[in-house]
Enzyme design. Structure first.
Site, mmCIF file in Angstrom:
data_model
loop_
_atom_site.group_PDB
_atom_site.id
_atom_site.type_symbol
_atom_site.label_atom_id
_atom_site.label_comp_id
_atom_site.label_asym_id
_atom_site.label_seq_id
_atom_site.Cartn_x
_atom_site.Cartn_y
_atom_site.Cartn_z
ATOM 1 N N GLU A 168 0.813 -1.214 0.000
ATOM 2 C CA GLU A 168 0.000 0.000 0.000
ATOM 3 C C GLU A 168 0.849 1.268 0.000
ATOM 4 O O GLU A 168 0.563 2.229 -0.723
ATOM 5 C CB GLU A 168 -0.943 0.017 1.213
ATOM 6 C CG GLU A 168 -1.795 1.277 1.249
ATOM 7 C CD GLU A 168 -2.695 1.365 2.467
ATOM 8 O OE1 GLU A 168 -3.614 2.191 2.448
ATOM 9 O OE2 GLU A 168 -2.476 0.598 3.424
ATOM 10 N N ASP A 202 -0.756 -5.096 2.991
ATOM 11 C CA ASP A 202 -1.173 -3.902 3.720
ATOM 12 C C ASP A 202 -0.462 -3.950 5.063
ATOM 13 O O ASP A 202 -0.770 -4.796 5.906
ATOM 14 C CB ASP A 202 -2.689 -3.873 3.912
ATOM 15 C CG ASP A 202 -3.184 -2.496 4.359
ATOM 16 O OD1 ASP A 202 -2.377 -1.746 4.929
ATOM 17 O OD2 ASP A 202 -4.363 -2.195 4.139
ATOM 18 N N ILE A 231 -0.398 -1.963 7.709
ATOM 19 C CA ILE A 231 -1.341 -1.768 8.818
ATOM 20 C C ILE A 231 -2.702 -1.507 8.190
ATOM 21 O O ILE A 231 -2.943 -0.424 7.646
ATOM 22 C CB ILE A 231 -0.985 -0.581 9.746
ATOM 23 C CG1 ILE A 231 0.424 -0.688 10.310
ATOM 24 C CG2 ILE A 231 -2.007 -0.512 10.894
ATOM 25 C CD1 ILE A 231 0.807 0.474 11.229
ATOM 26 N N ASP A 232 -3.577 -2.476 8.238
ATOM 27 C CA ASP A 232 -4.943 -2.263 7.776
ATOM 28 C C ASP A 232 -5.753 -1.804 8.981
ATOM 29 O O ASP A 232 -6.030 -2.592 9.884
ATOM 30 C CB ASP A 232 -5.526 -3.554 7.193
ATOM 31 C CG ASP A 232 -6.872 -3.289 6.542
ATOM 32 O OD1 ASP A 232 -6.916 -2.428 5.647
ATOM 33 O OD2 ASP A 232 -7.860 -3.927 6.935
ATOM 34 N N THR A 273 -5.175 1.920 9.954
ATOM 35 C CA THR A 273 -4.238 2.930 10.471
ATOM 36 C C THR A 273 -4.928 3.916 11.403
ATOM 37 O O THR A 273 -4.371 4.302 12.439
ATOM 38 C CB THR A 273 -3.568 3.682 9.308
ATOM 39 O OG1 THR A 273 -2.809 2.758 8.528
ATOM 40 C CG2 THR A 273 -2.631 4.764 9.822
ATOM 41 N N ASP A 308 -6.270 -4.488 0.649
ATOM 42 C CA ASP A 308 -7.248 -4.602 1.735
ATOM 43 C C ASP A 308 -7.882 -5.982 1.784
ATOM 44 O O ASP A 308 -8.344 -6.424 2.832
ATOM 45 C CB ASP A 308 -8.384 -3.579 1.546
ATOM 46 C CG ASP A 308 -7.914 -2.141 1.544
ATOM 47 O OD1 ASP A 308 -7.194 -1.771 2.485
ATOM 48 O OD2 ASP A 308 -8.258 -1.402 0.605
#
Length: 286
Positions: free
Chosen positions: A78, A105, A107-108, A110, A232
């Site tokens: 990402e 990702d 940190i999905d 954030t 995602d």
């Protein structure tokens, strides 16, 4: 599954899944250690689309670990893509002919991380010729690691997981989310207004990857969201499929990496779920 299929999951003695699991766990523990101590906060497209140095550090850690094991594989993260739907589509198109593509990702969720709300995850998927074959979603707050391999099932803490058994939308707990791209918000809210009276309840906790993992684990009966990206969903989509569920776009087309408007369920409520959104004209936006 034939021998040729099984060989997809290893190069030499290195298991793709083992590398994904170990990498997600290391990144997740590092992220957790940074809770409350991030120093830089930047906006991407809006005040709803945020990034910290922890996102970037997590992606660098993940990339380095994966590339150490598989230096000839491709990597789509990402934080390496410019914000916006067009840039996301272009980045995916650039990898259209890639044999092995890691989709990450770092940190999905954030926004949750920034606020100390313990619902965020690391999402790592490996696609082979455009199709996810390994998916890992790790929740460091609960130390829950969801793992799926194509054709081999989905697992949590070594135990096989399955989607829920509800057969009616009225008995279902449904998840959704509000994407960073605020142009998608009106249709998301229209869908929410249509779905909420028809279901047992709705949850929106802020990490699409974890929501999909929860569908796979039977904690949610279904999930939909408008305006997501490949990173995602790639890992979570495989989890849902391998747990016996169904995942399509909101129009009913089978899931692919290019899907942006997603509908996932236990399979049993899928048609009723989609029809409710369709009747509200809430399947997508232009």
């Amino acid at each position: 599954m034939n021998t040729q299929d099984r060989e997809v999951y290893t190069v030499g003695s290195k298991s793709f899944t083992a590398v994904a699991v170990n990498t997600a766990a290391k990144a997740g523990e590092w992220i957790k250690s940074k809770l409350g101590s991030h120093t830089k906060l930047a906006m991407k497209t809006s005040s709803h689309d945020l990034v910290t140095e922890v996102d970037k550090g997590s992606e660098a850690l993940i990339r380095n670990l994966i590339m150490t094991h598989f230096p000839h594989h491709s990597f789509l993260g990402e934080e390496g893509v410019e914000p916006g739907a067009e840039a996301s589509a272009e980045a995916l198109e650039a990898h259209r002919d890639t044999e092995y593509l890691w989709i990450v990702d770092p940190i999905d969720g954030t926004t949750n991380f920034i606020h100390g709300f313990p619902f965020f995850s690391v999402s790592i998927a490996l696609a082979y010729k455009g199709e996810p074959i390994v998916g890992v979603v790790y929740d460091p707050s609960r130390d829950e690691l969801f793992v799926a391999e194509k054709g081999k099932g989905a697992y949590l803490r070594g135990q096989r997981i399955e989607v829920s058994g509800e057969t009616r939308l009225s008995d279902s707990l449904i998840g959704t989310g509000f994407p960073a791209d605020r142009s998608a918000l009106p249709v998301n809210l229209t869908g929410l207004q249509a779905i909420t009276p028809q279901v047992r309840n709705v949850r929106t906790a802020g990490s699409a990857a974890l929501h999909l993992a929860y569908v796979a684990a039977g904690r949610l009966s279904g999930f939909w969201e408008i305006g997501l990206n490949a990173w995602d969903m790639a890992a979570g989509a495989l989890l849902v499929q391998e747990a016996g569920g169904k995942i399509t776009d909101t129009y009913g087309t089978p899931y692919s990496l290019s899907v942006r408007n997603v509908l996932a369920s236990n399979g049993k409520i899928h048609d009723e779920f989609r029809e409710t959104l369709k009747q509200a004209d809430a399947l997508g936006y232009s």
